[in-house]
Write an enzyme that holds these catalytic residues in place. Structure first.
Site, PDB file in Angstrom:
ATOM      1  N   SER A 202       3.658  -2.267  10.189  1.00 15.06           N
ATOM      2  CA  SER A 202       5.240  -2.243  10.196  1.00 15.06           C
ATOM      3  C   SER A 202       5.914  -3.677   9.810  1.00 15.06           C
ATOM      4  O   SER A 202       6.834  -3.899  10.917  1.00 15.06           O
ATOM      5  CB  SER A 202       5.631  -1.763  11.821  1.00 15.06           C
ATOM      6  OG  SER A 202       5.246  -0.482  12.139  1.00 15.06           O
TER       7      SER A 202
ATOM      8  N   ASN B  93       0.715  -0.893  -0.087  1.00 16.69           N
ATOM      9  CA  ASN B  93       0.091   0.081  -0.038  1.00 16.69           C
ATOM     10  C   ASN B  93       1.079   1.167   0.104  1.00 16.69           C
ATOM     11  O   ASN B  93       1.446   1.566   0.966  1.00 16.69           O
ATOM     12  CB  ASN B  93      -0.937  -0.107   1.352  1.00 16.69           C
ATOM     13  CG  ASN B  93      -1.516   1.322   1.338  1.00 16.69           C
ATOM     14  OD1 ASN B  93      -1.707   2.089   0.587  1.00 16.69           O
ATOM     15  ND2 ASN B  93      -2.322   1.334   2.571  1.00 16.69           N
ATOM     16  N   TRP B  94       1.113   1.924  -1.174  1.00 16.74           N
ATOM     17  CA  TRP B  94       1.957   2.990  -1.424  1.00 16.74           C
ATOM     18  C   TRP B  94       1.670   4.203  -0.584  1.00 16.74           C
ATOM     19  O   TRP B  94       2.132   5.213  -0.362  1.00 16.74           O
ATOM     20  CB  TRP B  94       2.299   3.213  -2.774  1.00 16.74           C
ATOM     21  CG  TRP B  94       3.137   2.080  -3.568  1.00 16.74           C
ATOM     22  CD1 TRP B  94       3.500   1.103  -2.797  1.00 16.74           C
ATOM     23  CD2 TRP B  94       3.576   1.947  -4.694  1.00 16.74           C
ATOM     24  NE1 TRP B  94       4.106   0.263  -3.543  1.00 16.74           N
ATOM     25  CE2 TRP B  94       3.919   0.811  -4.990  1.00 16.74           C
ATOM     26  CE3 TRP B  94       3.117   2.709  -5.978  1.00 16.74           C
ATOM     27  CZ2 TRP B  94       4.631   0.398  -6.205  1.00 16.74           C
ATOM     28  CZ3 TRP B  94       3.711   2.159  -7.196  1.00 16.74           C
ATOM     29  CH2 TRP B  94       4.366   1.093  -7.263  1.00 16.74           C
ATOM     30  N   LYS B  95       0.242   4.270  -0.133  1.00 12.58           N
ATOM     31  CA  LYS B  95      -0.402   5.394   0.485  1.00 12.58           C
ATOM     32  C   LYS B  95       0.076   6.707  -0.494  1.00 12.58           C
ATOM     33  O   LYS B  95      -0.001   6.695  -1.749  1.00 12.58           O
ATOM     34  CB  LYS B  95       0.135   5.555   1.790  1.00 12.58           C
ATOM     35  CG  LYS B  95      -0.039   4.454   2.665  1.00 12.58           C
ATOM     36  CD  LYS B  95       0.332   4.477   4.097  1.00 12.58           C
ATOM     37  CE  LYS B  95      -0.116   2.966   4.712  1.00 12.58           C
ATOM     38  NZ  LYS B  95       0.009   3.270   6.262  1.00 12.58           N
TER      39      LYS B  95
ATOM     40  N   GLY C 142       3.037  -1.052   4.330  1.00  8.32           N
ATOM     41  CA  GLY C 142       2.970   0.317   3.993  1.00  8.32           C
ATOM     42  C   GLY C 142       4.339   0.652   3.684  1.00  8.32           C
ATOM     43  O   GLY C 142       4.904   0.351   2.627  1.00  8.32           O
ATOM     44  N   GLY C 143       5.043   1.209   4.692  1.00  7.54           N
ATOM     45  CA  GLY C 143       6.312   1.941   4.389  1.00  7.54           C
ATOM     46  C   GLY C 143       7.440   1.227   3.905  1.00  7.54           C
ATOM     47  O   GLY C 143       8.139   1.761   2.704  1.00  7.54           O
TER      48      GLY C 143
ATOM     49  N   HIS D 143      -9.369   0.994   5.311  1.00  6.42           N
ATOM     50  CA  HIS D 143      -8.138   1.376   6.012  1.00  6.42           C
ATOM     51  C   HIS D 143      -8.321   2.174   7.233  1.00  6.42           C
ATOM     52  O   HIS D 143      -9.138   3.193   6.972  1.00  6.42           O
ATOM     53  CB  HIS D 143      -7.106   1.979   4.757  1.00  6.42           C
ATOM     54  CG  HIS D 143      -5.670   1.704   5.353  1.00  6.42           C
ATOM     55  ND1 HIS D 143      -5.340   2.999   6.014  1.00  6.42           N
ATOM     56  CD2 HIS D 143      -4.511   1.008   5.259  1.00  6.42           C
ATOM     57  CE1 HIS D 143      -3.993   2.432   6.601  1.00  6.42           C
ATOM     58  NE2 HIS D 143      -3.756   1.629   5.938  1.00  6.42           N
TER      59      HIS D 143
ATOM     60  N   GLU E  44      -5.022  -4.878  10.617  1.00 13.71           N
ATOM     61  CA  GLU E  44      -3.924  -3.752  10.783  1.00 13.71           C
ATOM     62  C   GLU E  44      -4.297  -2.930  12.344  1.00 13.71           C
ATOM     63  O   GLU E  44      -5.156  -2.045  12.138  1.00 13.71           O
ATOM     64  CB  GLU E  44      -4.048  -2.961   9.915  1.00 13.71           C
ATOM     65  CG  GLU E  44      -3.860  -3.552   8.266  1.00 13.71           C
ATOM     66  CD  GLU E  44      -3.316  -2.505   7.272  1.00 13.71           C
ATOM     67  OE1 GLU E  44      -2.288  -2.807   6.850  1.00 13.71           O
ATOM     68  OE2 GLU E  44      -3.912  -1.369   7.207  1.00 13.71           O
TER      69      GLU E  44
ATOM     70  N   GLU F  41      -6.736   4.608   7.995  1.00 11.01           N
ATOM     71  CA  GLU F  41      -6.561   6.207   7.847  1.00 11.01           C
ATOM     72  C   GLU F  41      -7.678   6.527   7.061  1.00 11.01           C
ATOM     73  O   GLU F  41      -7.873   7.771   7.212  1.00 11.01           O
ATOM     74  CB  GLU F  41      -5.107   6.288   6.767  1.00 11.01           C
ATOM     75  CG  GLU F  41      -3.698   6.111   7.593  1.00 11.01           C
ATOM     76  CD  GLU F  41      -2.756   5.511   6.835  1.00 11.01           C
ATOM     77  OE1 GLU F  41      -2.589   5.604   5.695  1.00 11.01           O
ATOM     78  OE2 GLU F  41      -1.795   4.938   7.415  1.00 11.01           O
TER      79      GLU F  41
ATOM     80  N   GLY G 185       2.843   2.174  10.893  1.00 15.42           N
ATOM     81  CA  GLY G 185       3.742   3.408  10.626  1.00 15.42           C
ATOM     82  C   GLY G 185       4.421   3.966  11.918  1.00 15.42           C
ATOM     83  O   GLY G 185       4.924   4.962  11.994  1.00 15.42           O
TER      84      GLY G 185
HETATM   85  P1  13P Z   1       3.240   0.375   7.593  1.00 16.30           P
HETATM   86  O1  13P Z   1       3.781  -0.857   7.104  1.00 16.30           O
HETATM   87  O2  13P Z   1       4.034   1.619   7.131  1.00 16.30           O
HETATM   88  O3  13P Z   1       3.295   0.292   9.297  1.00 16.30           O
HETATM   89  O4  13P Z   1       1.598   0.648   7.103  1.00 16.30           O
HETATM   90  C1  13P Z   1       0.670  -0.411   7.125  1.00 16.30           C
HETATM   91  C2  13P Z   1      -0.530   0.030   6.773  1.00 16.30           C
HETATM   92  O5  13P Z   1      -1.167   0.704   6.656  1.00 16.30           O
HETATM   93  C3  13P Z   1      -0.686  -0.796   5.347  1.00 16.30           C
HETATM   94  O6  13P Z   1      -1.921  -0.601   4.802  1.00 16.30           O
END
Ligand code: 13P
Length: 248
Positions: free
Chosen positions: A211, A9-11, A232-233, A94, A166, A96, A172
């Site tokens: 993470s 997930n590149w956000k 994510g990251g 998600h 999640e 967020e 994050g």
């Molecule tokens: P991180 O891997 O950056 O913690 O993010 C997880 C995430 O929200 C994937 O959707």
């Protein structure tokens, strides 16, 4: 045996140039992985990613989707539009979206329904806040989030969906849930579904997100009810992402 899926997930990250580079680097390193792999770029890069991934086993999807199909909904992108560009997945609910944009359980359930209706696979995110974990209500929260979808679409709809657990406190933050903490919630989710339909519970892929890194992916993916990860990251750096994919 359920397959392992690793989805990036590149956000809200990247540029046309960096997206091209990242896709090229991931493609180059894919080899013959056992895991299914997908990336979820920002909407505007989906046509470019679709071109770059023609003929590749790497799948792709969107980070969100409208609950509506067409009409006066400024700024929205519908599931049939994503289908036009070959998306296989759409992430819905998600944390967020839930916390920063006020998207609730019922709205998320409608997005889930719209995604399936267009023939895409929803990746339904669920997970508790830190204070909810501290209050000991993780299972209630996850249950409530799942119930909205089950009530709207029926439990059978989960058979061709993906669930991503999640925990919000792990997203994050660099604070990963321990493999056992994650497994406990995954087992709870599968058990809840099994109480309604054992075959669906056996089939549904439940990913862990929060993470995940190259260094902790293998121990997470080794747990009985963890069927991969939503990353994510670490999905923004090709080598790190590929290390996670190889752990599957
Ligand atoms: P991180 O891997 O950056 O913690 O993010 C997880 C995430 O929200 C994937 O959707």
């Amino acid at each position: 045996m359920r397959r392992i899926l690793v989805a990036g997930n590149w956000k809200l990250n990247g540029s046309l140039q960096s997206v091209r580079q990242l896709v090229a680097d991931i493609k180059a390193g894919l080899g013959d992985l056992k895991a299914d792999v997908a990336v979820c770029p920002p909407y505007v890069y989906i046509p470019e990613v679709a071109q770059l991934l023609k003929g590749s086993s790497l799948g792709y999807g969107a980070q969100d989707v409208s609950d509506q199909t067409a009409g006066a909904f400024t700024g929205e992108v519908s599931a049939p539009m994503l289908n036009d560009f070959g998306c296989k997945y759409a992430i819905v609910g998600h944390s967020e979206r839930r916390s920063l944009y006020g998207e609730g359980d019922d709205f998320t359930a409608r997005k889930f329904a719209a995604t399936r209706k267009a023939g895409l696979i929803p990746i339904l995110c669920v997970g508790e806040l830190l204070e909810e974990r501290e209050q000991g209500i993780t299972e209630q929260v996850v249950s409530r989030q799942l119930d909205a979808v089950i009530q709207l679409e029926g439990v059978a709809a989960l058979a061709d969906a993906v669930i991503a657990y999640e925990p919000v406190w792990a997203i994050g933050t660099g604070k990963t849930a321990s493999p056992q903490q994650a497994q406990d919630v995954h087992a709870f989710i599968r058990g809840k579904i099994a109480a309604l339909d054992a075959a669906v519970a056996e089939k549904v892929q439940i990913l862990y997100g929060g993470s995940v890194k190259g260094s902790n992916a293998a121990e997470l993916f080794a747990m009985a009810d963890i069927d991969g990860g939503l990353i994510g990251g670490a999905s923004l750096a090709a080598e790190e992402f590929l290390t996670i994919c190889r752990a599957g």
